[in-house]
Design a protein around this motif. Sequence first.
Motif, short mmCIF file in Angstrom:
data_model
loop_
_atom_site.label_atom_id
_atom_site.label_comp_id
_atom_site.label_asym_id
_atom_site.label_seq_id
_atom_site.Cartn_x
_atom_site.Cartn_y
_atom_site.Cartn_z
N THR A 110 13.72 -0.35 6.06
CA THR A 110 14.75 -0.98 4.89
C THR A 110 14.02 -1.65 3.92
N SER A 111 12.81 -2.19 4.21
CA SER A 111 11.98 -2.79 3.44
C SER A 111 10.83 -3.21 3.92
N TYR A 112 9.69 -3.60 3.27
CA TYR A 112 8.25 -3.97 3.75
C TYR A 112 7.80 -5.22 3.31
N SER A 113 6.87 -5.93 4.05
CA SER A 113 6.30 -7.23 3.85
C SER A 113 5.01 -7.06 4.53
N ASN A 114 4.07 -7.00 3.52
CA ASN A 114 2.58 -6.69 3.81
C ASN A 114 1.64 -7.70 3.39
N TYR A 115 0.76 -8.12 4.38
CA TYR A 115 -0.10 -9.35 3.94
C TYR A 115 -1.75 -8.51 4.30
N GLN A 116 -2.61 -8.60 3.34
CA GLN A 116 -3.92 -8.02 3.36
C GLN A 116 -4.96 -9.12 2.86
N THR A 117 -6.14 -8.96 3.71
CA THR A 117 -7.10 -10.14 3.61
C THR A 117 -8.14 -9.47 2.89
N HIS A 118 -8.84 -8.56 3.33
CA HIS A 118 -10.04 -7.94 2.37
C HIS A 118 -9.94 -6.64 1.88
N LEU A 119 -8.68 -6.11 2.12
CA LEU A 119 -8.44 -4.74 1.34
C LEU A 119 -7.31 -4.87 0.64
N ILE A 120 -7.33 -4.01 -0.22
CA ILE A 120 -5.97 -3.74 -0.87
C ILE A 120 -4.91 -2.83 -0.05
N PRO A 121 -3.70 -3.43 0.01
CA PRO A 121 -2.81 -2.64 0.83
C PRO A 121 -2.76 -1.26 0.94
N GLY A 122 -2.56 -0.55 1.60
CA GLY A 122 -2.51 0.98 1.55
C GLY A 122 -1.72 1.58 0.63
N LEU A 123 -0.62 1.12 0.72
CA LEU A 123 0.42 1.58 -0.14
C LEU A 123 0.26 1.40 -1.49
N LEU A 124 -0.74 0.57 -2.11
CA LEU A 124 -1.08 0.17 -3.40
C LEU A 124 -2.66 0.70 -3.65
N GLN A 125 -3.19 1.47 -2.93
CA GLN A 125 -4.36 2.02 -3.21
C GLN A 125 -4.48 3.09 -3.92
N THR A 126 -5.53 3.12 -4.91
CA THR A 126 -5.85 4.54 -5.73
C THR A 126 -6.51 5.38 -4.85
N LYS A 127 -6.66 6.68 -5.34
CA LYS A 127 -7.04 7.58 -4.59
C LYS A 127 -8.58 7.37 -4.59
N ALA A 128 -9.15 7.03 -5.48
CA ALA A 128 -10.77 6.64 -5.39
C ALA A 128 -10.98 5.58 -4.59
N ALA A 208 -2.80 -21.42 6.91
CA ALA A 208 -1.53 -20.76 7.47
C ALA A 208 -1.92 -19.61 8.16
N SER A 209 -3.14 -19.82 8.80
CA SER A 209 -3.63 -18.52 9.64
C SER A 209 -3.88 -17.19 8.70
N THR A 210 -4.64 -17.29 7.91
CA THR A 210 -4.41 -16.11 6.84
C THR A 210 -5.47 -15.18 7.12
N ASP A 211 -6.19 -15.18 8.21
CA ASP A 211 -7.21 -14.17 8.83
C ASP A 211 -6.66 -12.69 9.26
N THR A 212 -5.45 -12.80 9.49
CA THR A 212 -4.95 -11.32 10.21
C THR A 212 -3.98 -10.85 9.19
N ALA A 213 -4.50 -9.60 9.06
CA ALA A 213 -3.60 -8.66 8.17
C ALA A 213 -2.58 -8.01 8.84
N PHE A 214 -1.27 -7.88 8.25
CA PHE A 214 -0.12 -7.14 8.96
C PHE A 214 0.64 -6.82 8.04
N MET A 215 1.71 -5.73 8.70
CA MET A 215 2.72 -4.99 7.91
C MET A 215 4.07 -5.42 8.73
N LEU A 216 5.06 -5.89 8.01
CA LEU A 216 6.28 -6.07 8.61
C LEU A 216 7.29 -5.05 7.96
N MET A 217 7.85 -4.31 8.84
CA MET A 217 8.70 -3.18 8.67
C MET A 217 10.04 -3.71 8.97
N HIS A 218 11.10 -3.79 8.33
CA HIS A 218 12.25 -4.52 8.59
C HIS A 218 13.19 -3.39 9.00
#
Length: 290
Positions: A110-128, A208-218
């Motif tokens: 029903t919604s998504y919360s995404n934290y990324q560290t060294h990459l642009i989130p997959g849902l926001l990436q350009t094709k290139a 705030a333990s910012t080293d782990t990328a994660f996706m929270l799917m509600h």
Amino acid sequence: MGLRGVISERQRRFGEELHRLREATGMSGPEIGELMGMKGPAVSHTEAGRLSLNIERLHVWLDVCDMTDPDYRAGMAAMCQSSGRGWWSAYRPHVVPEALDLAEFEAAATSYSNYQTHLIPGLLQTKAYSEVIHEYAEKKVEFRLRRQQRITAEDATTPFRAVIHEGALRMMYGGPAVMRDQLNHLIDMARLPHVTIQILPFDCTVYASTDTAFMLMHGTHPRLDTVMFENPHGPTFLGDPAGVAAFRRKFDRLKGMALPPLDAAAPGPSAAFRDSWGMIQHIRYKLLGR
């Protein structure tokens, strides 16, 4: 009906939910099995995701466990009745099973919360950008772009909120031209009414333990939320309520630590006010001469 040889994360999660419900009542497997018209081993296999459960028995299970919340019941019914097949099924030969599981969870969220560290989130990436990340594997890039339709399709309304570490904006994956286009794309995506983007700056003074990328799917109910996070062994899915709640609190804290959301409609950042728009524009400006 035979036992499943391959269990999807949705099937595994459905079984875990049934197990948690039964455990909360104090009943044993054989005890609830007797009420359900199932033998003890069948209960164990169902809770392990190896055996399906029809919708009639699901409602009996929920009744026996005194679960009356309509949102939770609706979510469990959807998981029970899902065939597991969707657009992602066509990519089974080309991507890892965890990617298919992620797409299935995203389709039901029903919604998504995404934290990324060294990459642009997959849902926001350009094709290139995605091509560089996937080393130009055509089907993997195509799969990622197809996932993005959950938030980019004309009728998309599912809320997506991302907190992106500044480090991801400064990594030169693909070179300056690719990154300039990627930063422009973030600004364009922020114009969508259901997309919110915040940047976590290097000079943040709170840990705030910012080293782990994660996706929270509600899910339809907080108890049905699912987290996918990265670790050295690959993506891991978490549905344990206490563990999910910890990630939910972590994301709330990251939102508070990050710069104010990117507002692409604003004319520009205030000289006296740092925001995510200003951060992206600053990095983008520095790339113009490279």
